[in-house]
Write an enzyme that holds these catalytic residues in place. Structure first.
Site, PDB file in Angstrom:
ATOM      1  N   HIS A 195       0.874  -1.163   0.013  1.00 57.44           N
ATOM      2  CA  HIS A 195       0.084   0.048   0.001  1.00 57.44           C
ATOM      3  C   HIS A 195       0.803   1.242   0.052  1.00 57.44           C
ATOM      4  O   HIS A 195       1.482   1.461   1.079  1.00 57.44           O
ATOM      5  CB  HIS A 195      -0.816  -0.009   1.255  1.00 57.44           C
ATOM      6  CG  HIS A 195      -1.605   1.384   1.609  1.00 57.44           C
ATOM      7  ND1 HIS A 195      -2.198   1.674   2.402  1.00 57.44           N
ATOM      8  CD2 HIS A 195      -2.380   2.096   0.393  1.00 57.44           C
ATOM      9  CE1 HIS A 195      -2.820   2.858   2.548  1.00 57.44           C
ATOM     10  NE2 HIS A 195      -2.967   2.971   1.147  1.00 57.44           N
TER      11      HIS A 195
ATOM     12  N   HIS B 154     -12.616   2.154   0.148  1.00 54.92           N
ATOM     13  CA  HIS B 154     -11.386   1.765   0.156  1.00 54.92           C
ATOM     14  C   HIS B 154     -10.655   1.351   1.413  1.00 54.92           C
ATOM     15  O   HIS B 154      -9.418   0.825   1.336  1.00 54.92           O
ATOM     16  CB  HIS B 154     -10.735   3.348  -0.379  1.00 54.92           C
ATOM     17  CG  HIS B 154     -10.220   4.284   0.741  1.00 54.92           C
ATOM     18  ND1 HIS B 154     -10.992   4.628   1.697  1.00 54.92           N
ATOM     19  CD2 HIS B 154      -9.041   4.613   1.058  1.00 54.92           C
ATOM     20  CE1 HIS B 154     -10.369   5.447   2.600  1.00 54.92           C
ATOM     21  NE2 HIS B 154      -9.153   5.464   2.262  1.00 54.92           N
TER      22      HIS B 154
END
Lengths: 137, 468
Positions: B235, B391
């Site tokens: 990420h 998200h």
């Protein structure tokens, strides 16, 4: 003695600080110190490098925004953390000597992605300049 | 503001345009009651701000993980029609352009990985520069960097990073067409040059995860996900290059808004008409940051594969280390959507929102130490949310409050006593990113699944965590 800066618990995701100064130069220097105390363990830095920076903007408030944004960029480009700033301002022009040392992730804290316009401001309250700055983390 | 919302059904709330003078369209929030309780009033006000901008397409959407952001809340979608004078906004896309996720599967069982987990985490921590101040192992010239910005993951492939399948399994195949480095400032280029292949800091992470539950067997099988097997999640975003592009264009868009007589309800929504030089310049520059970020995650993927090869003594292909998918959480895209029965080409700003197109993977990350999810996009999302879903978790505690409440050493200890190995460039980050500082991601997933804007495929939990 005037407080240099303080953090305000205003933003959930990010960090907002207020910096103070008896002069414009001082509030610019203290804002920069506040910014780099978010980014790194500023008290552990022993400056070994320095450089000059010149910035111009349309107002003092814009100049502060440009100054802090530019320091973020210069820190990444030069691979340095900064801890000492000597600022002089004439009109809307800033000239500064910036002191720092090699950016070591071991004393890095968190990256500031950008200076934002949320509550951003520079005001003179009585004889004190107050800068309000929010940083996107 | 909350008392003025009208409940449409169990998962949808209407913010009628009548609630505020100047709103051109309604806003809609996708949330159950519990999610709604966590969404701040300020975030709802921000939706109404966006609803006031020219060319906005109904509705401005918020997801259940929505929380206050700069201009547009995180966890929100703002869509604009160029034919109706619509705008594009650097502020609305956010500072971390194409902050997103890559998920790489392996054919290794969790039991086997756990035996070598400490070595794996330590090796990865050494191999992938992370934390503030970390610099890339790559040395790129400005000209070569411009190729990265133009070609995205194709550049990486041509330099021996990754494989063709990685590109196939990435949103936009890892490169948005039309990226133009001449629209990117020198400062942004210089910031990006030494950061390609770095993780960053804050909420960015690299996790070794175990697939603990499968909800859609056929899809999981098709995507190579198997219960008990280990995956790696990366990420991160477009680093200083993207931050600088956003900063540069905020200034340009602030001036453009004045030039084109756009009334900004909030300075942070600085924007320009899509069909203007300032609008298109931003779109071309933003694409550069998008491509940089896709490339960044692929290079990190490449180094993770090398770490696995060293630790397990096999080639990465033998270890089945293929990309499940890679996607963006912060982006603006030109897409075709059916609006009031008519196909229209519109600009979709997804900020803290994931694309959810029918049948395509959706990746949603939890906070450090909590679960992450693989979901599948749906037709319902196309009807309801412009093909978008949530998200992630979203903070509930400020960083200052988290540091007050948690101590990094204790957070690490607690995670390690739960069998997870954690490495961080700085312990304070662990306190700031403590799981308790975030919303419960599983609750968010339940909402989007029940509302059918994305459907559960697999749940993953972390075994090892690296924080920048």
């Amino acid at each position: 003695m005037t407080k240099e800066f303080e953090f305000v618990d205003d933003l959930t995701s990010d960090v907002l600080f207020r910096a103070y100064g008896k002069t414009l130069e001082q509030v610019f220097e203290n804002s920069a110190k506040a910014l780099f105390s978010i980014i790194c363990e500023i008290e552990q830095l022993e400056p070994t490098k320095s450089f000059w920076l010149e910035i111009e903007a349309e107002s003092h408030e814009e100049l502060l925004y440009e100054w802090l944004s530019r320091l973020l960029a210069e820190s990444e480009i030069r691979g340095l953390f900064f801890s000492r700033f000597v600022v002089s301002i004439e009109g809307n022009k800033l000239k500064a000597r910036v002191y720092g040392s090699k950016a070591d992730p071991k004393i890095g804290k968190v990256q500031v992605k950008a200076i934002t316009k949320y509550k951003f401001g520079l005001v003179k309250q009585n004889s004190l300049y107050v800068a309000t700055v929010s940083c996107d983390i | 503001m909350k008392e003025k919302l009208q409940r449409i059904n169990e998962y949808l709330w209407l913010v009628p345009k009548a609630v505020r003078k100047g709103m051109r369209v309604n806003a809609v929030i996708l949330a159950n009651e519990a999610d709604m309780a966590m969404i701040e009033e300020e975030a709802i006000n921000q939706l109404t701000n966006v609803a006031m901008l020219p060319g906005v397409v109904e509705p401005v959407m918020a997801m259940p993980d929505a929380h206050w952001g700069y201009g547009l809340p995180m966890g929100a979608v703002g869509v604009f029609d160029p034919e109706q004078g619509g705008i594009i906004s650097s502020g609305m896309t956010g500072f971390d352009i194409n902050c997103g996720i890559n998920l790489i599967r392996t054919n290794l069982g969790a039991a086997m990985v756990k035996q070598k987990l400490r070595e794996l985490v330590d090796e990865a921590f050494k191999a992938i520069p992370c934390g503030v101040g970390a610099r890339s192992k790559l040395k790129l010239s400005i000209d070569e960097l411009k190729e990265v910005l133009k070609q995205g993951m194709k550049w990486a492939l041509s330099r021996g990073y990754g494989c063709a399948e990685d590109l196939e399994h990435t949103e936009e195949h890892g490169a948005m067409d039309g990226a133009d480095p001449s629209r990117v400032s020198e400062l942004a280029l210089k910031r990006g040059r030494d950061q390609l292949g770095t993780l960053g800091s804050g909420n960015h992470f690299l996790e070794f995860q175990e697939v603990v539950e499968i909800f859609d067997k056929d899809t999981a099988k098709e995507w190579g996900l198997e219960k008990g097997k280990v995956c790696v999640m990366v990420h991160c975003g477009s680093r200083g290059l993207g931050h600088q592009i956003a900063t540069d264009y905020l200034k340009i868009h602030e001036k453009a808004a004045t030039r084109y007589n756009i009334q900004l309800p909030d300075k942070q929504l600085a924007c320009a008409p899509i069909n203007s030089p300032e609008g298109q310049d931003y779109f071309k520059a933003m694409k550069c940051a998008v491509n940089y970020s896709f490339t960044n995650r692929l290079i990190i993927t490449h180094w993770i594969r090398e770490v696995f090869e060293r630790v397990f003594g096999k080639k990465w292909r033998e270890l089945g280390m293929y990309t499940v998918y890679g996607l963006a959480h912060n982006i603006c895209k030109k897409e075709t959507h059916t609006i009031k029965g008519e196909k229209r080409e519109v600009y979709v700003h997804r900020k803290g929102a994931t694309r959810s197109f029918p049948g395509l993977p959706v990746l949603i990350a939890g906070s450090m130490g909590t679960s992450s999810w693989v979901m599948k996009g749906t037709e319902e999302a196309m009807q309801l949310t412009f093909g978008s879903t949530a998200h992630g978790a979203g903070r509930v505690l400020s960083r200052k409050a988290a540091i007050k409440k948690y101590w990094g050493g204790r957070v690490k200890q607690e995670m390690e006593s739960a069998g997870r190995i954690v490495r961080a460039a700085n312990m304070k980050v662990l306190a700031e990113e403590a799981p308790g500082a975030y919303k419960d991601v599983d609750a968010i997933i339940e909402t989007v699944h029940q509302a059918r804007v994305s459907l559960k495929v697999a749940k993953l939990v972390p075994l090892g965590v690296i924080k920048g």
